[in-house]
Scaffold this motif. Structure first.
Motif, mmCIF file in Angstrom:
data_model
loop_
_atom_site.group_PDB
_atom_site.id
_atom_site.type_symbol
_atom_site.label_atom_id
_atom_site.label_comp_id
_atom_site.label_asym_id
_atom_site.label_seq_id
_atom_site.Cartn_x
_atom_site.Cartn_y
_atom_site.Cartn_z
ATOM 1 N N PHE A 48 17.902 -56.672 23.319
ATOM 2 C CA PHE A 48 17.949 -56.392 21.880
ATOM 3 C C PHE A 48 19.352 -56.640 21.327
ATOM 4 C CE2 PHE A 48 14.377 -53.003 22.359
ATOM 5 C CZ PHE A 48 13.411 -53.989 22.260
ATOM 6 N N ASP A 49 20.358 -56.135 22.032
ATOM 7 C CA ASP A 49 21.739 -56.257 21.567
ATOM 8 C C ASP A 49 22.171 -57.720 21.493
ATOM 9 O OD1 ASP A 49 21.889 -53.536 21.375
ATOM 10 O OD2 ASP A 49 23.046 -53.244 23.224
ATOM 11 N N ALA A 50 21.709 -58.523 22.441
ATOM 12 C CA ALA A 50 22.071 -59.947 22.453
ATOM 13 C C ALA A 50 21.463 -60.703 21.276
ATOM 14 C CB ALA A 50 21.633 -60.587 23.770
ATOM 15 N N HIS A 51 20.458 -60.097 20.628
ATOM 16 C CA HIS A 51 19.787 -60.740 19.502
ATOM 17 C C HIS A 51 20.083 -60.066 18.168
ATOM 18 C CE1 HIS A 51 17.271 -63.716 21.640
ATOM 19 N NE2 HIS A 51 17.505 -62.900 22.662
ATOM 20 N N LYS A 150 17.909 -71.726 38.348
ATOM 21 C CA LYS A 150 18.522 -70.543 37.731
ATOM 22 C C LYS A 150 17.516 -69.391 37.758
ATOM 23 C CE LYS A 150 21.061 -68.821 33.736
ATOM 24 N NZ LYS A 150 21.807 -69.152 32.497
ATOM 25 N N THR A 151 18.007 -68.197 38.034
ATOM 26 C CA THR A 151 17.140 -67.023 38.134
ATOM 27 C C THR A 151 17.341 -66.099 36.932
ATOM 28 O OG1 THR A 151 17.165 -67.099 40.567
ATOM 29 C CG2 THR A 151 16.554 -65.001 39.536
ATOM 30 N N TYR A 152 16.217 -65.658 36.356
ATOM 31 C CA TYR A 152 16.231 -64.801 35.171
ATOM 32 C C TYR A 152 15.598 -63.450 35.509
ATOM 33 C CZ TYR A 152 16.837 -69.389 32.976
ATOM 34 O OH TYR A 152 17.272 -70.643 32.637
ATOM 35 N N PRO A 153 16.317 -62.341 35.303
ATOM 36 C CA PRO A 153 15.701 -61.013 35.470
ATOM 37 C C PRO A 153 14.572 -60.836 34.455
ATOM 38 C CG PRO A 153 18.101 -60.860 35.221
ATOM 39 C CD PRO A 153 17.712 -62.261 34.862
ATOM 40 N N GLY A 154 13.618 -59.954 34.787
ATOM 41 C CA GLY A 154 12.471 -59.772 33.897
ATOM 42 C C GLY A 154 12.181 -58.325 33.571
ATOM 43 N N VAL A 155 11.621 -58.106 32.380
ATOM 44 C CA VAL A 155 11.144 -56.787 31.948
ATOM 45 C C VAL A 155 9.650 -56.905 31.667
ATOM 46 C CG1 VAL A 155 11.396 -54.890 30.313
ATOM 47 C CG2 VAL A 155 13.378 -56.335 30.857
ATOM 48 N N LEU A 156 8.846 -56.135 32.394
ATOM 49 C CA LEU A 156 7.395 -56.132 32.197
ATOM 50 C C LEU A 156 7.050 -55.148 31.086
ATOM 51 C CD1 LEU A 156 4.465 -56.876 33.085
ATOM 52 C CD2 LEU A 156 4.623 -54.970 34.711
ATOM 53 N N SER A 179 24.415 -62.989 29.468
ATOM 54 C CA SER A 179 24.453 -62.780 28.013
ATOM 55 C C SER A 179 23.407 -61.788 27.523
ATOM 56 C CB SER A 179 24.253 -64.109 27.284
ATOM 57 O OG SER A 179 22.927 -64.584 27.460
ATOM 58 N N GLY A 180 22.314 -61.625 28.265
ATOM 59 C CA GLY A 180 21.208 -60.782 27.823
ATOM 60 C C GLY A 180 20.233 -61.497 26.911
ATOM 61 N N GLN A 181 20.523 -62.741 26.542
ATOM 62 C CA GLN A 181 19.652 -63.459 25.617
ATOM 63 C C GLN A 181 18.323 -63.831 26.277
ATOM 64 O OE1 GLN A 181 20.472 -67.575 23.836
ATOM 65 N NE2 GLN A 181 21.133 -66.194 22.214
ATOM 66 N N MET A 182 17.248 -63.639 25.538
ATOM 67 C CA MET A 182 15.909 -63.950 26.029
ATOM 68 C C MET A 182 15.779 -65.451 26.281
ATOM 69 S SD MET A 182 12.340 -63.118 24.088
ATOM 70 C CE MET A 182 10.767 -63.718 24.700
ATOM 71 N N ASN A 206 14.658 -71.202 24.154
ATOM 72 C CA ASN A 206 16.037 -71.661 24.370
ATOM 73 C C ASN A 206 16.590 -72.370 23.135
ATOM 74 O OD1 ASN A 206 14.395 -73.897 24.613
ATOM 75 N ND2 ASN A 206 15.535 -74.806 26.310
ATOM 76 N N ASP A 207 15.978 -72.081 21.979
ATOM 77 C CA ASP A 207 16.405 -72.686 20.713
ATOM 78 C C ASP A 207 16.402 -71.584 19.659
ATOM 79 O OD1 ASP A 207 17.013 -74.362 18.624
ATOM 80 O OD2 ASP A 207 15.002 -75.217 18.460
ATOM 81 N N TRP A 208 17.597 -71.060 19.353
ATOM 82 C CA TRP A 208 17.710 -69.903 18.474
ATOM 83 C C TRP A 208 18.552 -70.220 17.254
ATOM 84 C CZ3 TRP A 208 14.846 -65.788 19.989
ATOM 85 C CH2 TRP A 208 14.527 -65.669 21.358
ATOM 86 N N LYS A 209 18.404 -69.402 16.217
ATOM 87 C CA LYS A 209 19.301 -69.487 15.058
ATOM 88 C C LYS A 209 19.551 -68.089 14.523
ATOM 89 C CE LYS A 209 15.529 -70.644 11.846
ATOM 90 N NZ LYS A 209 15.040 -71.684 10.904
ATOM 91 N N SER A 210 20.689 -67.922 13.856
ATOM 92 C CA SER A 210 21.091 -66.624 13.337
ATOM 93 C C SER A 210 20.664 -66.485 11.878
ATOM 94 C CB SER A 210 22.609 -66.456 13.453
ATOM 95 O OG SER A 210 23.012 -65.218 12.910
ATOM 96 N N ILE A 211 19.914 -65.404 11.589
ATOM 97 C CA ILE A 211 19.487 -65.091 10.226
ATOM 98 C C ILE A 211 19.736 -63.605 9.996
ATOM 99 C CG2 ILE A 211 17.585 -65.132 8.574
ATOM 100 C CD1 ILE A 211 16.210 -67.204 10.324
ATOM 101 N N TYR A 212 20.569 -63.274 9.002
ATOM 102 C CA TYR A 212 20.937 -61.884 8.734
ATOM 103 C C TYR A 212 21.451 -61.191 9.987
ATOM 104 C CZ TYR A 212 19.362 -61.309 3.908
ATOM 105 O OH TYR A 212 19.246 -61.369 2.542
ATOM 106 N N SER A 213 22.238 -61.902 10.763
ATOM 107 C CA SER A 213 22.832 -61.392 12.012
ATOM 108 C C SER A 213 21.799 -61.129 13.104
ATOM 109 C CB SER A 213 23.646 -60.105 11.753
ATOM 110 O OG SER A 213 24.696 -60.356 10.841
ATOM 111 N N LEU A 214 20.575 -61.568 12.900
ATOM 112 C CA LEU A 214 19.552 -61.494 13.930
ATOM 113 C C LEU A 214 19.375 -62.876 14.560
ATOM 114 C CD1 LEU A 214 16.918 -59.361 12.007
ATOM 115 C CD2 LEU A 214 18.301 -58.579 13.934
ATOM 116 N N ILE A 215 19.237 -62.934 15.877
ATOM 117 C CA ILE A 215 19.039 -64.198 16.573
ATOM 118 C C ILE A 215 17.545 -64.386 16.772
ATOM 119 C CG2 ILE A 215 19.677 -65.578 18.563
ATOM 120 C CD1 ILE A 215 22.016 -64.685 16.778
ATOM 121 N N LEU A 216 16.954 -65.318 16.009
ATOM 122 C CA LEU A 216 15.504 -65.528 15.978
ATOM 123 C C LEU A 216 15.172 -66.963 16.378
ATOM 124 C CD1 LEU A 216 14.885 -63.660 12.602
ATOM 125 C CD2 LEU A 216 14.337 -62.819 14.898
#
Length: 264
Positions: A48-51, A150-156, A179-182, A206-216
């Motif tokens: 959440f924080d990374a986004h 590359k290995t990515y941790p997961g949250v179920l 980074s914590g980014q999804m 793997n393609d994000w943009k910033s809108i109102y400080s949110l990474i969507l």
């Protein structure tokens, strides 16, 4: 002299009170934010924080975006608090006012989709990872995903039994460990079926943009799956005309128009 001393004392008390009030406000604000974030496990909080932060997301009330389909643009507008939704396309409009689900066919085009299944579907994919901050969600560690070395941790993510129309659906958010980014979403589809499924589909984020400080998401990429793992690109969906706002949309836009059909 006594009068001057009295005035000075009152002024000092006033300044002290204002400082205490200011400190109390800051402490109260920090406490509220701590309570908000402390209800989530550390790993999903990192995502959440990374986004842009779940508190920032929770201030938003309107989300709208457009997706280009084969028959034209599909525009989704949602009240993020009530989850009332309007999906407008060249051949039909699908609406939910918070109680009634309806479809309005255009120019004699018969609607052949599954309205109950499709309601909220693209919103759910687009609003990742924040959408899994909803109530009634259970978080667990998942086995990591390895892709291209590359290995990515997961949250179920799973749901309490009374949440939504498909409480047996499961999601796994895979994120960058640094980074914590999804980076990936794995999901099952159990609508209309009994029990959970072990058949996961995969979307790469793997393609994000910033809108109102949110990474969507700017786009999402579905992958083919072999032996339960993503292999190669299947299709890409891009999002246009994104609007996110702290102002709620007008309730009237979700109302059922004359001639529309109620979906039971």
């Amino acid at each position: 002299m006594k009068k001057l001393l009295f005035v000075f004392t009152v002024a000092l008390l006033f300044v002290t009170c204002k400082e205490n009030e200011k400190q109390s406000t800051v402490i109260e604000k920090l406490t509220k934010e701590d309570i908000t974030t402390s209800i989530y496990p550390e790993n999903i909080t990192k995502v959440f924080d990374a986004h842009g932060g779940i508190d920032n997301w929770n201030r938003m009330k309107t989300l709208s975006f457009s997706v280009n389909k084969t028959n034209g643009a599909e525009i989704t507008t949602t009240n993020l608090k009530t989850r009332a939704e309007l999906i407008d396309t060249p051949t039909y409009t699908l609406g939910f006012d918070g109680r009634t689900l309806w479809v309005n066919e255009k120019d004699d085009n018969e609607y052949k989709g599954n309205a109950k299944f499709y309601k909220g579907l693209m919103l759910y994919f687009y609003a990742m990872p924040f959408i899994v901050g909803d109530d009634g969600i259970i978080y667990e560690d998942a086995e990591p995903l390895t892709f291209d070395w590359k290995t990515y941790p997961g949250v179920l993510i799973s749901y309490d039994a009374d949440i939504g129309v498909s409480p047996n659906d499961q999601y796994i958010i895979y994120y960058d460990a640094d980074s914590g980014q999804m980076q990936w979403l794995a999901y099952t589809v159990t609508y209309g079926k009994e029990g959970k499924s072990d058949k996961f589909s995969y979307i790469r984020y793997n393609d994000w943009k910033s809108i109102y400080s949110l990474i969507l998401p700017n786009s999402m990429t579905w992958y083919k799956v072999e032996e339960g793992k993503p292999t190669e690109v299947a299709r890409v969906i891009e999002f246009d005309d994104v609007i996110i706002s702290e102002d709620a949309p007008e309730n009237s836009i979700f109302g059922m128009p004359e001639g529309a059909k109620i979906i039971e």
